[in-house]
Design an enzyme around this catalytic site. Structure first.
Site, PDB file in Angstrom:
ATOM      1  N   ASP A   2       0.854  -1.186   0.000  1.00 18.63           N
ATOM      2  CA  ASP A   2       0.000   0.000   0.000  1.00 18.63           C
ATOM      3  C   ASP A   2       0.888   1.234   0.000  1.00 18.63           C
ATOM      4  OD1 ASP A   2      -2.191   2.008   0.702  1.00 18.63           O
ATOM      5  OD2 ASP A   2      -3.311   0.136   0.730  1.00 18.63           O
ATOM      6  N   HIS A  23     -11.597   0.158  -8.951  1.00 18.37           N
ATOM      7  CA  HIS A  23     -12.902   0.827  -9.020  1.00 18.37           C
ATOM      8  C   HIS A  23     -12.826   2.291  -8.603  1.00 18.37           C
ATOM      9  CE1 HIS A  23     -14.842   0.856  -4.743  1.00 18.37           C
ATOM     10  NE2 HIS A  23     -13.550   1.071  -4.658  1.00 18.37           N
ATOM     11  N   GLU A  79     -14.305  -7.129  -6.509  1.00 20.15           N
ATOM     12  CA  GLU A  79     -14.969  -5.889  -6.906  1.00 20.15           C
ATOM     13  C   GLU A  79     -16.468  -6.105  -7.095  1.00 20.15           C
ATOM     14  OE1 GLU A  79     -13.846  -2.887  -7.210  1.00 20.15           O
ATOM     15  OE2 GLU A  79     -11.718  -2.909  -7.737  1.00 20.15           O
ATOM     16  N   GLU A 117     -18.911   2.221 -10.184  1.00 18.33           N
ATOM     17  CA  GLU A 117     -18.827   0.773 -10.172  1.00 18.33           C
ATOM     18  C   GLU A 117     -19.137   0.288 -11.590  1.00 18.33           C
ATOM     19  OE1 GLU A 117     -17.564  -0.717  -7.860  1.00 18.33           O
ATOM     20  OE2 GLU A 117     -17.855   0.533  -6.080  1.00 18.33           O
TER      21      GLU A 117
END
EC number: 2.1.1.-
Length: 398
Positions: A264, A306, A335, A362
């Site tokens: 991350d 997304h 997702e 989305e």
């Protein structure tokens, strides 16, 4: 009219109730959906307006206030005997007259109960007393709600067009009077990055996880084909926050045949407390740069692409391609795949969050397949679980 009749909805509730009693997959979510449909079928327009613009906004505001004064914690501490208004007033610092009115609305909305002169917590309010839910309440009220409130004025001013994909000129920026992107604002506005991570940790709490039995066949598709001579890494969680998904994965499949790697932003990794019992390695990585861990069995992303427009989503996926071992490495995307014909509330809720915060959306199955194809990947299968908004998209090198 195409609206379902009350009779047909009640029949659906009866069937879903039997499925729930038998612990069938998706039964709980089906019961909730049918119950909402029943309310919609029974409510007259004036009741709908009052519920939408009075009941729910008041509820969210009271719950936010309750977080500031630890109301749910005090109710939980008084389990069994309950607590009267005067005593709760003393503990929270809220005037008894005001507190009684606020608490009555919570009773009317089935968040808490009132019996024999005392307020009592419920399973719901007791859960909301936990720190991660308290943080989630603050994030949703302070960050998300103003962005939604900005919809009418913002879209009127821009001619009712989809915001630009820059992520710097949308309802979020208008509401919070900033030129920063949503993620930049979180990093620069303490303590909301922490609140956001807490929210993400509970986002799917109580729902089926991608690696649970009956969802994605982890043993068959992932572990059984692991080859340490190719790479000693089983799974790389790309953009995985503080590792909530890896912790879940490790708890279900330990001992694992290889390593787990969390990636991350540097700020996120640096904010993680030291933990010698952690079963994964945490490293800083920019998703817009090539993937540094080569030939892992799988590269997993949960709600990462997304958050970006098509161009950036393709770049993110394409950065995985050089690291993949053909015929071996898999790309796993956890997702939402929006149904065009029967969208569920959990999916449209998140789509509105994306619109409000990031000016993105989305995606439908066709839109996801386009992203993968453009990145040099092909979709192998899409795995779903009844009642769960998110799917698990499995892909490999084209």
């Amino acid at each position: 009219m195409l609206t379902k009749s009350v009779t047909s909805i009640l029949q659906g509730i009866t069937l879903a109730a039997k499925e729930f009693e038998n612990n069938e997959a998706g039964a709980r979510e089906s019961l909730i959906a049918h119950s909402r449909a029943l309310i919609s079928a029974l409510e007259v327009p004036s009741e709908f307006i009052q519920h939408t613009f009075w009941s729910q906004p008041a509820l969210s505001a009271i719950i936010r206030l309750a977080a500031d004064v630890n109301m749910f914690q005090h109710l939980k501490d008084a389990a069994g005997k309950g607590i009267d208004c005067e005593a709760l007033s003393m503990k929270t610092g809220v005037d008894a007259s005001l507190l009684s009115r606020l608490a009555r609305h919570l009773v009317a909305m089935n968040v808490i109960t009132f019996q024999n002169g005392a307020f009592h917590g419920t399973d719901l309010s007791d859960s909301l007393a936990a720190e991660n839910y308290q943080h989630s309440i603050r994030f949703c009220h302070d960050v998300s709600r103003p962005s939604f409130n900005e919809f009418p004025e913002f879209f009127k001013s821009n001619g009712y067009k989809t915001p630009t994909l820059s992520g710097t000129d949308g309802p979020f920026q208008a509401a919070h009077k900033t030129e920063l992107t949503f993620l930049q604002w979180l990093v620069n506005t303490h303590p909301y990055l922490q609140y956001f991570h807490s929210y993400m940790s509970v986002y799917r709490a109580g729902k089926q996880n991608w690696c649970d039995t009956g969802f994605y066949p982890v043993s068959e598709r992932l572990l059984s084909g692991f080859d340490a001579s190719v790479s000693d890494v089983v799974l790389v969680d790309v953009g995985g926050g503080r590792g909530h998904d890896l912790e879940t994965f490790a708890s279900k499949f330990s001992p694992l045949p290889g390593r787990l790697v969390l990636q991350d932003r540097e700020q996120t990794i640096a904010s993680m407390p030291a933990d010698e019992s952690r079963q994964f390695e945490a490293t800083a990585h920019n998703i817009f740069t090539p993937q540094p861990v080569k030939y892992a069995r799988a590269y997993y992303m949960h709600s990462v692409p997304h958050g970006f427009g098509d161009e950036d989503a393709i770049k993110i996926m394409a950065n995985l391609v050089p690291a993949l071992a053909k015929g071996y490495s898999r790309v796993l995307l956890n997702e939402i795949v929006v149904s065009e014909e029967n969208p569920i509330l959990a999916a449209t809720n998140m789509d509105m969050i994306m619109l409000a915060h990031l000016a993105v959306k989305e995606r439908t199955e066709a839109e996801w397949r386009y992203i993968f194809t453009q990145a040099g990947l092909k979709v192998v299968n899409i795995y779903s679980y009844p009642g769960v908004a998110e799917s698990l998209i499995e892909a490999e090198l084209a």
